[in-house]
Write an enzyme that holds these catalytic residues in place. Structure first.
Site, PDB file in Angstrom:
ATOM      1  N   SER A 122     -12.562  17.909   8.716  1.00 46.09           N
ATOM      2  CA  SER A 122     -11.509  17.311   7.897  1.00 46.09           C
ATOM      3  C   SER A 122     -10.448  16.686   8.786  1.00 46.09           C
ATOM      4  O   SER A 122     -10.149  17.181   9.871  1.00 46.09           O
ATOM      5  CB  SER A 122     -10.870  18.388   7.006  1.00 46.09           C
ATOM      6  OG  SER A 122      -9.734  17.872   6.335  1.00 46.09           O
ATOM      7  N   LYS A 174     -11.708  23.212   9.631  1.00 46.93           N
ATOM      8  CA  LYS A 174     -12.743  23.098   8.593  1.00 46.93           C
ATOM      9  C   LYS A 174     -14.039  22.550   9.198  1.00 46.93           C
ATOM     10  O   LYS A 174     -14.030  21.614   9.994  1.00 46.93           O
ATOM     11  CB  LYS A 174     -12.253  22.166   7.484  1.00 46.93           C
ATOM     12  CG  LYS A 174     -13.071  22.238   6.197  1.00 46.93           C
ATOM     13  CD  LYS A 174     -12.327  21.465   5.096  1.00 46.93           C
ATOM     14  CE  LYS A 174     -12.955  21.707   3.725  1.00 46.93           C
ATOM     15  NZ  LYS A 174     -14.279  21.114   3.619  1.00 46.93           N
ATOM     16  N   GLU A 212     -25.552  16.742   4.062  1.00 46.10           N
ATOM     17  CA  GLU A 212     -25.088  15.563   3.337  1.00 46.10           C
ATOM     18  C   GLU A 212     -25.862  14.319   3.752  1.00 46.10           C
ATOM     19  O   GLU A 212     -26.259  13.497   2.919  1.00 46.10           O
ATOM     20  CB  GLU A 212     -23.588  15.383   3.562  1.00 46.10           C
ATOM     21  CG  GLU A 212     -22.753  16.482   2.901  1.00 46.10           C
ATOM     22  CD  GLU A 212     -21.340  16.572   3.443  1.00 46.10           C
ATOM     23  OE1 GLU A 212     -20.948  15.688   4.246  1.00 46.10           O
ATOM     24  OE2 GLU A 212     -20.618  17.514   3.067  1.00 46.10           O
ATOM     25  N   HIS A 242     -31.240  29.900 -11.644  1.00 46.00           N
ATOM     26  CA  HIS A 242     -30.217  29.299 -12.508  1.00 46.00           C
ATOM     27  C   HIS A 242     -28.818  29.390 -11.882  1.00 46.00           C
ATOM     28  O   HIS A 242     -27.805  29.425 -12.590  1.00 46.00           O
ATOM     29  CB  HIS A 242     -30.190  29.955 -13.900  1.00 46.00           C
ATOM     30  CG  HIS A 242     -31.485  29.870 -14.638  1.00 46.00           C
ATOM     31  ND1 HIS A 242     -31.791  28.841 -15.498  1.00 46.00           N
ATOM     32  CD2 HIS A 242     -32.573  30.700 -14.638  1.00 46.00           C
ATOM     33  CE1 HIS A 242     -32.998  29.027 -16.002  1.00 46.00           C
ATOM     34  NE2 HIS A 242     -33.497  30.148 -15.495  1.00 46.00           N
TER      35      HIS A 242
END
Length: 462
Positions: free
Chosen positions: A317, A323, A330, A187
């Site tokens: 980025s 980053k 993805e 969960h």
């Protein structure tokens, strides 16, 4: 553009002089200017394999001139080798039986076969696209046969090897991290411990299961409806044609095919491909889960979970220096979204079996091939660019493991669920460790706590 005149039963039409197709292909090009999605090259190859096999069998069973058989075989081999892809330009959005794609193949093979015969000086024989290349066949049985032939080839040559490679690397990672204890999560909340190897074993078994489901469902796709001709009766095909062509295809391609038990079923139903694509959807769902788990476990590097380290393949980025983003996750999860959408298209298209013929065949095979291609490419890319370089941050895993309140579960057999819950709530409310809360509660001594709460002892039944 320089053209030549071609003829069919409708009349004359101009075809570019450097193209091998004939009148019916040209009419399809002019009548269906819809989208850019073309009939997959895998289906083109499968069609050529089928026409070659049919010519060989027609030579044996119906006495097709051996010179025509040789010429058709020569032309088909050129297509199979991928040398003539530019001569198969038709889009998916055409007649639902795939008739124009069948005729595209018939016309190109006839054109090339006749050139072959002319070069040999065989001027007294000519190959006709309908009478010879399409001998003993109909679009209604050739297109679904090509669908199945193409699916089996792609699954065997590209998809299953990608699945096996992914599975084997997960197996190696499972062994590498079999003793590294970390906190579990259910969960999206802290749960009881397990090893990182155990977590990976779940991922690996997904690939094991999906490989079995794909292999099992592929057995149904090996069934070929060639020989059913127009409506399934086999009109104009010789007795034994279906079995002989299926055997010849198996010999040519080196993969197993068999004749359909019922051609009426094979022309109007595509339940085998619906079933097979369901296995692809299951693999997509598991691929999403694995890629997403890795994305979440790698979140950070300082303000997320940060338990795993993924390869830094490119800057993440355009504005935030340094980053690094989970781009492979993805990409793979976007692939799975497309496949789940394809499954809806395949399922709906398969409902359109009107009387003796399903007329949504091109869109079915387009989506099946696309799903296999995306899965094969997506799994391979994720494997090479992320999975192989995946590492554990053991320090972070140990930190989060020791901070988790759910280690209190080990106390249940000793002090009961409710008392254990009191300790967990006390530790959370007072921002202390479980050990401190347990001792302060008077329910356990320090020695008892150390004896009972050992994360490494919580990873298997006792």
């Amino acid at each position: 553009m320089e053209t030549r005149t071609e003829r069919d039963t409708i009349g004359e039409i101009q075809v570019p002089v450097d193209r091998y197709w004939g009148a019916q292909t040209q009419r399809s090009l002019e009548n269906f200017k819809i989208g850019t999605e073309q009939i997959p090259t895998e289906v083109v190859r499968a069609f050529a394999e089928l026409k070659k096999a049919a010519a060989i069998v027609n030579g044996k069973l119906k006495g097709l001139d051996s010179r025509k058989v040789e010429a058709i075989t020569y032309a088909a081999d050129k297509v199979i080798a991928g040398e003539l892809n530019d001569h198969f330009p038709l889009v998916v959005w055409q007649t639902g039986s795939g008739t124009q794609s069948n005729m595209n193949m018939n016309e190109v093979l006839a054109f090339l076969a006749n050139r072959f015969l002319e070069d040999k000086g065989e001027t007294d024989v000519k190959v006709h696209p309908n009478d010879d290349v399409n001998h003993s066949q109909s679009s209604n049985d050739t297109f679904p046969t090509a669908m199945h032939v193409a699916t089996v080839i792609f699954a065997e040559e590209k998809l299953l090897p990608a699945v096996v490679q992914f599975k084997n690397t997960l197996a190696a990672k499972e062994e590498q991290f079999q003793d590294l204890v970390k906190i579990g999560r259910t969960h999206l909340q802290d749960a009881t411990p397990l090893t990182f190897g155990q977590e990976i074993s779940g991922w690996k078994h997904m690939l094991v299961t999906c490989e079995k489901m794909i292999t099992e469902s592929l057995e149904h796709v090996r069934s070929l409806t060639i020989g059913g001709t127009a409506v399934g009766t086999g009109l104009n095909a010789p007795i034994g044609f279906s079995e002989a062509v299926s055997a010849q295809l198996s010999k040519q391609i080196g993969l197993s095919y068999k004749a359909s038990e019922n051609h009426f079923h094979g022309l109007t139903s595509h339940d085998e491909l619906v079933h097979f694509h369901g296995a692809l959807k299951a693999l997509a769902a598991d691929a999403f889960k694995i890629a997403n788990d890795i994305r979440l476990l790698a979140s950070g590097p300082r303000c997320g979970i940060g338990e795993v380290i993924i390869p830094a393949n490119e800057p993440g980025s355009s504005i935030m220096p340094g980053k690094v983003n989970p781009t492979q996750s993805e990409a793979l999860t976007m692939v799975t979204a497309q496949i789940i959408g394809n499954d809806a298209a395949v399922g709906f298209a398969a409902t359109q079996g009107h009387f003796q013929l399903n007329v949504f065949k091109p869109v079915i095979i387009y989506n099946v091939i696309q799903s296999m291609r995306l899965l094969a490419d997506g799994l391979t890319n994720f494997h090479d660019k992320c999975l192989v370089g995946l590492e554990a941050d053991e320090e972070k895993m140990a930190q989060l493991l020791n901070e988790s309140l759910m280690l209190v579960t080990a106390l249940n057999p000793h002090i009961g669920y409710e008392n254990a819950a009191k300790i967990a709530k006390k530790a959370h409310a007072e921002n202390t460790t479980l050990k401190e809360a347990a001792i302060d509660s008077g329910l356990l001594t320090e020695e008892q706590f150390d004896e009972y709460v050992v994360p490494g002892d919580m990873i298997a039944p006792k």
